[in-house]
Design a protein around this motif. Structure first.
Motif, mmCIF file in Angstrom:
data_model
loop_
_atom_site.group_PDB
_atom_site.id
_atom_site.type_symbol
_atom_site.label_atom_id
_atom_site.label_comp_id
_atom_site.label_asym_id
_atom_site.label_seq_id
_atom_site.Cartn_x
_atom_site.Cartn_y
_atom_site.Cartn_z
ATOM 1 N N GLN A 272 -4.931 -4.239 -2.749
ATOM 2 C CA GLN A 272 -5.977 -3.839 -1.803
ATOM 3 C C GLN A 272 -6.836 -5.030 -1.372
ATOM 4 O OE1 GLN A 272 -8.253 -0.482 -3.149
ATOM 5 N NE2 GLN A 272 -9.642 -0.506 -1.391
ATOM 6 N N SER B 260 2.670 -0.782 2.580
ATOM 7 C CA SER B 260 2.106 0.239 1.705
ATOM 8 C C SER B 260 3.246 0.836 0.880
ATOM 9 C CB SER B 260 1.374 1.303 2.522
ATOM 10 O OG SER B 260 0.835 2.313 1.700
ATOM 11 N N THR C 237 5.541 4.960 0.288
ATOM 12 C CA THR C 237 5.498 6.415 0.395
ATOM 13 C C THR C 237 4.646 7.000 -0.726
ATOM 14 O OG1 THR C 237 7.606 6.514 -0.813
ATOM 15 C CG2 THR C 237 7.702 6.670 1.590
ATOM 16 N N GLY D 98 1.787 6.105 -1.168
ATOM 17 C CA GLY D 98 0.478 6.204 -0.537
ATOM 18 C C GLY D 98 0.383 7.352 0.448
ATOM 19 N N MET D 99 1.366 8.249 0.422
ATOM 20 C CA MET D 99 1.363 9.418 1.299
ATOM 21 C C MET D 99 1.195 10.728 0.542
ATOM 22 S SD MET D 99 1.911 8.673 4.597
ATOM 23 C CE MET D 99 2.836 10.014 5.347
ATOM 24 N N ARG D 100 1.332 10.674 -0.780
ATOM 25 C CA ARG D 100 1.291 11.904 -1.562
ATOM 26 C C ARG D 100 0.928 11.571 -3.000
ATOM 27 N NH1 ARG D 100 7.839 13.010 -2.061
ATOM 28 N NH2 ARG D 100 8.271 11.181 -3.359
ATOM 29 N N ARG E 236 -0.631 4.289 -6.578
ATOM 30 C CA ARG E 236 -0.817 5.190 -5.446
ATOM 31 C C ARG E 236 -2.212 5.035 -4.842
ATOM 32 N NH1 ARG E 236 3.164 9.212 -4.995
ATOM 33 N NH2 ARG E 236 4.560 9.332 -6.810
ATOM 34 N N ALA E 237 -3.217 4.876 -5.684
ATOM 35 C CA ALA E 237 -4.583 4.738 -5.184
ATOM 36 C C ALA E 237 -4.706 3.551 -4.226
ATOM 37 C CB ALA E 237 -5.559 4.577 -6.350
ATOM 38 N N LYS F 194 -2.233 2.048 -2.604
ATOM 39 C CA LYS F 194 -1.379 2.184 -1.422
ATOM 40 C C LYS F 194 -1.941 3.187 -0.421
ATOM 41 C CE LYS F 194 1.611 -0.952 -2.449
ATOM 42 N NZ LYS F 194 1.703 -2.193 -1.637
ATOM 43 N N TRP F 195 -2.661 4.207 -0.894
ATOM 44 C CA TRP F 195 -3.435 5.044 0.020
ATOM 45 C C TRP F 195 -4.490 4.185 0.732
ATOM 46 C CZ3 TRP F 195 -3.661 10.250 1.457
ATOM 47 C CH2 TRP F 195 -2.770 11.126 0.821
ATOM 48 N N ARG G 44 -3.258 2.135 3.728
ATOM 49 C CA ARG G 44 -3.088 2.906 4.965
ATOM 50 C C ARG G 44 -4.416 3.067 5.698
ATOM 51 N NH1 ARG G 44 -1.782 8.123 3.714
ATOM 52 N NH2 ARG G 44 -1.350 8.448 5.928
ATOM 53 N N ASP H 147 1.771 4.436 10.617
ATOM 54 C CA ASP H 147 2.523 4.351 9.370
ATOM 55 C C ASP H 147 3.986 4.568 9.690
ATOM 56 O OD1 ASP H 147 0.153 4.255 7.786
ATOM 57 O OD2 ASP H 147 0.006 6.439 7.864
#
Length: 245
Positions: free
Chosen positions: A112, A138, A140, A142-144, A153-154, A156-157, A160, A236
């Motif tokens: 980040q 990023s 995927t 970061g998508m769910r 994941r935090a 990569k969200w 985006r 994205d």
């Protein structure tokens, strides 16, 4: 003429994996590339292999001073900067209940903070060049939501959201900002951070029933970095074998 003829790019994490494949593709399409990485041995070897259109620069993306040195090196060698690919990443599979502050902070620093520092560092040289393209990598993830990747994941969200906000801030400077979201890609980082059972499970969740190759990611990055995507910003782009379908 290649699709990136007369362009100059910086690729972080450029010594291997997705970054290395992107460097090779960019040079093959006519770009001059600064390979930026903490892996001095692989980075220098790749630059030597690719010849005068590639230069290696040690870069820890979480350090502002390293970014200043990388920008200076690119400008001295190539005279301009048109493209930034923020690919450097950190990945450890850890569930929330086992997370440590140190691991969380390291994910934030690389995934980040590194993206923030990189985007900010290239604004002035891209503005001087008349515009540019930034492609942030990023995931995927970061998508769910999902298990065992809380830190990753935090961040990569966050990438985006940073990308979309930067697209607003930089549009008036003719700087486009987009995100590529890899699914399960066969890279050294994936193999080091996951068991074979976990890798097989990720492969099984794709519609194509296989891992992606770094070269397939590089093709998507090339498109967004090129003038072919001149009317695309703030998006994205999943490259995931149908994982998110």
């Amino acid at each position: 003429m290649g699709r990136l003829a007369n362009k100059v790019a910086i690729v972080t994490g450029g010594a291997s994996g997705i970054g290395g494949a992107t460097v090779r593709r960019f040079v093959g399409e006519g770009a001059r590339v600064l390979i930026a990485d903490i892996d001095d041995v692989r980075g220098a070897a790749l630059a030597e292999e690719l010849g005068p259109d590639a230069l290696f620069q040690h870069l820890d993306v979480s350090k502002e001073g390293d970014w200043t040195a990388a920008i200076d090196a690119a400008m001295r060698a190539f005279g301009r900067i048109d493209i930034l690919v923020n690919d450097a990443g950190y990945y450890r599979a850890t569930p929330l209940q086992d997370a440590t502050v140190e691991e969380f902070q390291r994910h934030v620093e690389v995934n980040q903070l590194g993206v923030f520092l990189g985007m900010q560092a290239v604004v002035a040289p891209m503005r001087a060049a008349g515009g540019g393209a930034i492609v942030n990598i990023s995931s995927t993830g970061g998508m769910r939501g999902g298990p065992s990747l809380f830190h990753y994941r935090a961040t990569k969200w966050a990438v985006r959201g940073m990308t979309r906000s930067a697209a607003h801030d930089l549009a008036s400077l003719n700087i486009r900002v987009n995100t590529v979201l890899p699914g399960p890609i066969e890279t050294p980082m994936m193999k080091a951070g996951n068991s074979q059972d976990r890798i097989d499970a990720m492969k099984g969740r794709t519609l194509l029933q296989r891992l992606g190759q770094p070269s397939e990611l590089a093709a998507a990055v090339l498109f967004l970095a090129s003038d072919e995507a001149s009317y695309i910003t703030g998006i994205d782009l999943p490259v995931d074998g149908g994982t998110m379908a």
